[in-house]
Design a protein around this motif. Structure first.
Motif, PDB file in Angstrom:
ATOM      1  N   LEU A 176     -24.873  -8.889 -17.572  1.00 25.89           N
ATOM      2  CA  LEU A 176     -25.206  -8.946 -18.993  1.00 25.89           C
ATOM      3  C   LEU A 176     -24.165  -8.198 -19.827  1.00 25.89           C
ATOM      4  CD1 LEU A 176     -27.217  -9.796 -21.169  1.00 25.89           C
ATOM      5  CD2 LEU A 176     -28.382  -7.621 -20.802  1.00 25.89           C
ATOM      6  N   ARG A 177     -23.746  -7.036 -19.367  1.00 26.25           N
ATOM      7  CA  ARG A 177     -22.756  -6.255 -20.113  1.00 26.25           C
ATOM      8  C   ARG A 177     -21.405  -6.959 -20.172  1.00 26.25           C
ATOM      9  NH1 ARG A 177     -21.542  -1.655 -17.671  1.00 26.25           N
ATOM     10  NH2 ARG A 177     -22.694  -2.098 -15.785  1.00 26.25           N
ATOM     11  N   ILE A 178     -21.002  -7.640 -19.105  1.00 24.15           N
ATOM     12  CA  ILE A 178     -19.708  -8.335 -19.133  1.00 24.15           C
ATOM     13  C   ILE A 178     -19.766  -9.527 -20.089  1.00 24.15           C
ATOM     14  CG2 ILE A 178     -19.877  -9.980 -17.228  1.00 24.15           C
ATOM     15  CD1 ILE A 178     -16.935  -7.687 -17.908  1.00 24.15           C
ATOM     16  N   MET A 179     -20.951 -10.150 -20.231  1.00 22.71           N
ATOM     17  CA  MET A 179     -21.088 -11.224 -21.218  1.00 22.71           C
ATOM     18  C   MET A 179     -20.978 -10.671 -22.639  1.00 22.71           C
ATOM     19  SD  MET A 179     -23.861 -13.945 -19.797  1.00 22.71           S
ATOM     20  CE  MET A 179     -25.019 -12.881 -18.960  1.00 22.71           C
ATOM     21  N   VAL A 180     -21.546  -9.499 -22.871  1.00 14.42           N
ATOM     22  CA  VAL A 180     -21.444  -8.869 -24.185  1.00 14.42           C
ATOM     23  C   VAL A 180     -19.987  -8.503 -24.482  1.00 14.42           C
ATOM     24  CG1 VAL A 180     -22.104  -6.839 -25.542  1.00 14.42           C
ATOM     25  CG2 VAL A 180     -23.829  -8.054 -24.215  1.00 14.42           C
ATOM     26  N   VAL A 181     -19.292  -7.965 -23.490  1.00 12.99           N
ATOM     27  CA  VAL A 181     -17.866  -7.629 -23.665  1.00 12.99           C
ATOM     28  C   VAL A 181     -17.068  -8.900 -23.963  1.00 12.99           C
ATOM     29  CG1 VAL A 181     -15.789  -6.824 -22.452  1.00 12.99           C
ATOM     30  CG2 VAL A 181     -17.902  -5.502 -22.331  1.00 12.99           C
ATOM     31  N   GLY A 182     -17.372  -9.973 -23.273  1.00 16.50           N
ATOM     32  CA  GLY A 182     -16.682 -11.239 -23.514  1.00 16.50           C
ATOM     33  C   GLY A 182     -16.938 -11.770 -24.920  1.00 16.50           C
ATOM     34  N   ALA A 183     -18.182 -11.695 -25.367  1.00 13.97           N
ATOM     35  CA  ALA A 183     -18.512 -12.159 -26.717  1.00 13.97           C
ATOM     36  C   ALA A 183     -17.818 -11.297 -27.772  1.00 13.97           C
ATOM     37  CB  ALA A 183     -20.027 -12.138 -26.927  1.00 13.97           C
ATOM     38  N   PHE A 184     -17.810  -9.988 -27.566  1.00 14.06           N
ATOM     39  CA  PHE A 184     -17.135  -9.109 -28.516  1.00 14.06           C
ATOM     40  C   PHE A 184     -15.635  -9.376 -28.517  1.00 14.06           C
ATOM     41  CE2 PHE A 184     -14.887  -5.327 -29.809  1.00 14.06           C
ATOM     42  CZ  PHE A 184     -15.512  -5.042 -31.019  1.00 14.06           C
ATOM     43  N   SER A 185     -15.066  -9.592 -27.343  1.00 13.18           N
ATOM     44  CA  SER A 185     -13.631  -9.864 -27.246  1.00 13.18           C
ATOM     45  C   SER A 185     -13.282 -11.180 -27.931  1.00 13.18           C
ATOM     46  CB  SER A 185     -13.186  -9.891 -25.787  1.00 13.18           C
ATOM     47  OG  SER A 185     -13.356  -8.618 -25.216  1.00 13.18           O
ATOM     48  N   TRP A 186     -14.126 -12.173 -27.767  1.00 11.72           N
ATOM     49  CA  TRP A 186     -13.921 -13.446 -28.462  1.00 11.72           C
ATOM     50  C   TRP A 186     -13.881 -13.206 -29.966  1.00 11.72           C
ATOM     51  CZ3 TRP A 186     -17.211 -15.815 -31.948  1.00 11.72           C
ATOM     52  CH2 TRP A 186     -16.840 -17.102 -32.356  1.00 11.72           C
ATOM     53  N   TRP A 187     -14.845 -12.433 -30.468  1.00 14.97           N
ATOM     54  CA  TRP A 187     -14.905 -12.109 -31.892  1.00 14.97           C
ATOM     55  C   TRP A 187     -13.642 -11.361 -32.333  1.00 14.97           C
ATOM     56  CZ3 TRP A 187     -15.168  -7.235 -34.220  1.00 14.97           C
ATOM     57  CH2 TRP A 187     -15.409  -7.251 -35.585  1.00 14.97           C
ATOM     58  N   ALA A 188     -13.232 -10.367 -31.545  1.00 15.00           N
ATOM     59  CA  ALA A 188     -12.067  -9.561 -31.916  1.00 15.00           C
ATOM     60  C   ALA A 188     -10.789 -10.396 -31.928  1.00 15.00           C
ATOM     61  CB  ALA A 188     -11.912  -8.382 -30.956  1.00 15.00           C
ATOM     62  N   LEU A 189     -10.653 -11.307 -30.987  1.00 16.34           N
ATOM     63  CA  LEU A 189      -9.418 -12.095 -30.890  1.00 16.34           C
ATOM     64  C   LEU A 189      -9.370 -13.257 -31.871  1.00 16.34           C
ATOM     65  CD1 LEU A 189      -9.012 -12.107 -27.015  1.00 16.34           C
ATOM     66  CD2 LEU A 189      -7.602 -10.864 -28.669  1.00 16.34           C
ATOM     67  N   LEU A 190     -10.471 -13.958 -32.031  1.00 16.76           N
ATOM     68  CA  LEU A 190     -10.449 -15.166 -32.859  1.00 16.76           C
ATOM     69  C   LEU A 190     -10.836 -14.930 -34.312  1.00 16.76           C
ATOM     70  CD1 LEU A 190     -11.866 -17.807 -30.373  1.00 16.76           C
ATOM     71  CD2 LEU A 190      -9.505 -17.347 -30.982  1.00 16.76           C
ATOM     72  N   ILE A 191     -11.728 -14.019 -34.553  1.00 16.86           N
ATOM     73  CA  ILE A 191     -12.198 -13.800 -35.925  1.00 16.86           C
ATOM     74  C   ILE A 191     -11.389 -12.700 -36.618  1.00 16.86           C
ATOM     75  CG2 ILE A 191     -14.201 -13.272 -37.382  1.00 16.86           C
ATOM     76  CD1 ILE A 191     -14.413 -15.921 -35.744  1.00 16.86           C
ATOM     77  N   VAL A 192     -11.197 -11.579 -35.933  1.00 16.94           N
ATOM     78  CA  VAL A 192     -10.485 -10.440 -36.518  1.00 16.94           C
ATOM     79  C   VAL A 192      -8.973 -10.570 -36.329  1.00 16.94           C
ATOM     80  CG1 VAL A 192     -10.332  -7.915 -36.522  1.00 16.94           C
ATOM     81  CG2 VAL A 192     -12.511  -9.010 -36.115  1.00 16.94           C
ATOM     82  N   HIS A 193      -8.536 -11.439 -35.421  1.00 21.17           N
ATOM     83  CA  HIS A 193      -7.117 -11.678 -35.140  1.00 21.17           C
ATOM     84  C   HIS A 193      -6.410 -10.428 -34.596  1.00 21.17           C
ATOM     85  CE1 HIS A 193      -7.505 -15.598 -36.895  1.00 21.17           C
ATOM     86  NE2 HIS A 193      -7.973 -15.065 -38.015  1.00 21.17           N
ATOM     87  N   MET A 194      -7.032  -9.819 -33.581  1.00 24.07           N
ATOM     88  CA  MET A 194      -6.394  -8.694 -32.886  1.00 24.07           C
ATOM     89  C   MET A 194      -5.126  -9.201 -32.202  1.00 24.07           C
ATOM     90  SD  MET A 194      -7.802  -5.716 -32.763  1.00 24.07           S
ATOM     91  CE  MET A 194      -8.791  -5.542 -34.203  1.00 24.07           C
TER      92      MET A 194
END
Length: 120
Positions: A62-80
């Motif tokens: 469950l935690r790795i899915m949360v990390v993946g979702a946050f990473s998706w947000w950081a990379l695609l939405i915030v443009h890290m």
């Protein structure tokens, strides 16, 4: 003196997060993930061994899915910056996961010992 603004894909360079910010964010994500694992393991410590293992492994997935979702947000939405974030995340996950597994191993040995003493 006038500041020269560089543009990349119609964005000013100063508008996008820096590599250092991406590295720090990835390490914070890794630390919060590991802290969550630690807290869950401490809470599951008094449970029987089989229940402890299922809670720990379930929380890992469950935690790795949360990390993946946050990473998706950081990379695609915030443009890290992708390279800095992903490399830092990979290194952080590897190190923290190793420490987490070692800690879970120590706790599971304590649980097995406790259950053996209770069954005597």
């Amino acid at each position: 003196m006038r500041m020269i603004l560089l543009k990349i894909k119609n964005e000013r360079v100063s508008d996008s997060p820096s590599d250092l910010y991406a590295i720090i964010l990835a390490q914070v994500v890794c630390f919060i993930n590991a802290l969550g694992g630690y807290l869950i393991a401490r809470k599951a410590y008094m449970k029987p061994f089989e229940k402890f293992v299922s809670i720990v492994l379930g929380s890992m997935s469950l935690r790795i899915m949360v990390v993946g979702a946050f990473s998706w947000w950081a990379l695609l939405i915030v443009h890290m910056p992708q390279l800095a974030y992903v490399l830092s995340l990979a290194i952080g996950v590897f190190i923290y996961l190793f420490m987490e597994i070692m800690y879970f191993h120590v706790l599971s040995d304590k649980i097995k010992t406790r259950e053996k003493e209770q069954n005597k």
